[in-house]
Enzyme design. Structure first.
Site, PDB file in Angstrom:
ATOM      1  N   ASP A   1       2.627   2.370   7.895  1.00 44.73           N
ATOM      2  CA  ASP A   1       1.373   1.688   7.546  1.00 44.73           C
ATOM      3  C   ASP A   1       1.611   0.421   6.732  1.00 44.73           C
ATOM      4  O   ASP A   1       1.158   0.297   5.597  1.00 44.73           O
ATOM      5  CB  ASP A   1       0.488   2.676   6.766  1.00 44.73           C
ATOM      6  CG  ASP A   1      -0.969   2.259   6.790  1.00 44.73           C
ATOM      7  OD1 ASP A   1      -1.299   1.298   7.485  1.00 44.73           O
ATOM      8  OD2 ASP A   1      -1.768   2.906   6.091  1.00 44.73           O
TER       9      ASP A   1
ATOM     10  N   ASP B   1       0.857  -1.194   0.000  1.00 46.98           N
ATOM     11  CA  ASP B   1       0.000   0.000   0.000  1.00 46.98           C
ATOM     12  C   ASP B   1       0.890   1.240   0.000  1.00 46.98           C
ATOM     13  O   ASP B   1       0.631   2.222   0.681  1.00 46.98           O
ATOM     14  CB  ASP B   1      -0.930   0.000   1.213  1.00 46.98           C
ATOM     15  CG  ASP B   1      -2.013   1.085   1.116  1.00 46.98           C
ATOM     16  OD1 ASP B   1      -2.287   1.552  -0.014  1.00 46.98           O
ATOM     17  OD2 ASP B   1      -2.561   1.480   2.148  1.00 46.98           O
TER      18      ASP B   1
HETATM   19  N1  ATP Z   1       4.899   6.137  13.905  1.00 47.66           N
HETATM   20  C1  ATP Z   1       4.187   7.233  13.656  1.00 47.66           C
HETATM   21  N2  ATP Z   1       4.614   8.430  14.092  1.00 47.66           N
HETATM   22  C2  ATP Z   1       3.895   9.549  13.839  1.00 47.66           C
HETATM   23  N3  ATP Z   1       2.726   9.563  13.166  1.00 47.66           N
HETATM   24  C3  ATP Z   1       2.247   8.400  12.708  1.00 47.66           C
HETATM   25  C4  ATP Z   1       2.950   7.171  12.932  1.00 47.66           C
HETATM   26  N4  ATP Z   1       2.234   6.179  12.366  1.00 47.66           N
HETATM   27  C5  ATP Z   1       1.146   6.752  11.823  1.00 47.66           C
HETATM   28  N5  ATP Z   1       1.140   8.088  12.019  1.00 47.66           N
HETATM   29  C6  ATP Z   1       0.108   9.029  11.565  1.00 47.66           C
HETATM   30  O1  ATP Z   1      -1.145   8.384  11.592  1.00 47.66           O
HETATM   31  C7  ATP Z   1      -1.709   8.318  10.278  1.00 47.66           C
HETATM   32  C8  ATP Z   1      -2.406   6.992  10.072  1.00 47.66           C
HETATM   33  O2  ATP Z   1      -1.475   5.955  10.219  1.00 47.66           O
HETATM   34  P1  ATP Z   1      -1.453   4.735   9.223  1.00 47.66           P
HETATM   35  O3  ATP Z   1      -1.274   5.215   7.841  1.00 47.66           O
HETATM   36  O4  ATP Z   1      -0.465   3.766   9.763  1.00 47.66           O
HETATM   37  O5  ATP Z   1      -2.903   4.139   9.468  1.00 47.66           O
HETATM   38  P2  ATP Z   1      -4.040   3.802   8.407  1.00 47.66           P
HETATM   39  O6  ATP Z   1      -4.327   2.377   8.571  1.00 47.66           O
HETATM   40  O7  ATP Z   1      -3.693   4.320   7.061  1.00 47.66           O
HETATM   41  O8  ATP Z   1      -5.228   4.556   8.928  1.00 47.66           O
HETATM   42  P3  ATP Z   1      -6.409   5.020   7.994  1.00 47.66           P
HETATM   43  O9  ATP Z   1      -7.516   4.133   8.388  1.00 47.66           O
HETATM   44  O10 ATP Z   1      -6.502   6.452   8.361  1.00 47.66           O
HETATM   45  O11 ATP Z   1      -6.034   4.829   6.555  1.00 47.66           O
HETATM   46  C9  ATP Z   1      -0.561   8.550   9.336  1.00 47.66           C
HETATM   47  O12 ATP Z   1      -0.984   9.129   8.145  1.00 47.66           O
HETATM   48  C10 ATP Z   1       0.327   9.473  10.132  1.00 47.66           C
HETATM   49  O13 ATP Z   1      -0.124  10.808  10.004  1.00 47.66           O
HETATM   50 MG    MG Z   2      -2.178   5.081   5.987  1.00 50.57          MG
END
Ligand code: ATP
Ligand code: MG
Length: 246
Positions: A203, A186
């Site tokens: 992610d 992804d």
């Molecule tokens: N380790 C991290 N440190 C700081 N911010 C983070 C971190 N991991 C994730 N984030 C923030 O949280 C957001 C969502 O995280 P992630 O992309 O892992 O989840 P997601 O599964 O895509 O959630 P969604 O359902 O919103 O798509 C990221 O876009 C980022 O802004």
């Molecule tokens: Mg994401």
């Protein structure tokens, strides 16, 4: 559950009243099971206090928080009642590491969280720029917090001075990941953070091993996304798939 006690212990922003929106998210995220997981993490020292919500998504919420030693951490909390568990299943079925998982909502979400931890461990060990993974229990994943006071911005939201150099950094990390036997599946400018002048992949829960029947298809898609993004910025981004697999 005793919500007031839970909130008081883990969620109250000391000396500051939080907004109605944050309250609403918290009530949604911390169902009985998740709150119990928080208590368990706290007993083991992995969580002392959760601050603001960094992000609210369909599948997960990310909080900035602190462990008992005062280290800042990112806490990614998957929703059990997620709407998308059917599509999660496609990325679990066929992954030999998770052969015993049954297609039941809760099982899938917990396996997913475990999968993100494992994928992070593998990619971190391989030297990719990803948040350092620390621990996971049930639907909560604890990792390095990328950013300073606030979470770092996404690649899609920053203006790059040297896009071709950034493209190289992303390509190098994709190669390392592939060598370590994993496809992100992804990858795009929506799942890369920009911090300390470098791209950080995040992610990676849907990431699959190269033995997964769709691994090649996912890798091609990742390459296309990355090339497309950097092409828009004027970079000669071509042949990424061949570069990675060659
Ligand atoms: N380790 C991290 N440190 C700081 N911010 C983070 C971190 N991991 C994730 N984030 C923030 O949280 C957001 C969502 O995280 P992630 O992309 O892992 O989840 P997601 O599964 O895509 O959630 P969604 O359902 O919103 O798509 C990221 O876009 C980022 O802004
Ligand atoms: Mg994401």
């Amino acid at each position: 559950m005793d919500w007031d006690r839970f909130e008081d212990k883990f969620l109250r922003e000391k000396g500051r009243d939080k907004g109605a929106e944050q309250r609403k998210i918290e009530k949604e995220v911390f169902d009985e099971f998740t709150a119990d997981t928080v208590w368990k993490l706290a007993r083991r020292g992995h969580l002392d206090f959760l601050g603001g919500v960094v992000s609210t998504g369909k599948e997960a919420n990310v909080f900035k928080g602190w462990d008992r030693e005062g280290n800042v951490r990112a806490y990614k909390i998957y929703r059990i009642e997620t709407s998308n568990f059917q599509s999660m299943w496609d990325y679990i079925e066929g992954d030999k590491r998770f052969e015993r998982v049954r297609p039941v909502k809760r099982h899938i979400v917990l396996a997913w969280c475990q999968k993100e931890l494992k994928n992070l461990q593998t990619s971190h060990r391989a030297g990719c720029r990803v948040p350092e993974p620390f621990f996971s229990l049930n639907n909560i994943l604890i990792m390095q917090f990328i950013g300073n006071e606030f979470g770092a911005p996404l690649l899609k939201d920053v203006e790059l001075d040297e896009p071709s150099q950034v493209y190289r950094l992303v390509a190098e990390d994709m190669k390392k990941l592939h060598k370590a036997g994993i496809v992100h599946a992804d990858l795009s400018e929506f799942n890369v953070l920009w911090w300390q002048e470098k791209p950080w992949m995040i992610d990676i829960g849907q990431g699959v091993p190269l033995s997964h029947p769709k691994a090649d298809q996912f890798l091609r898609r990742d390459c296309e996304n990355v090339e497309k993004y950097f092409k828009k910025l004027g970079v000669k981004a071509e042949g990424l798939y061949e570069e990675i697999t060659g």
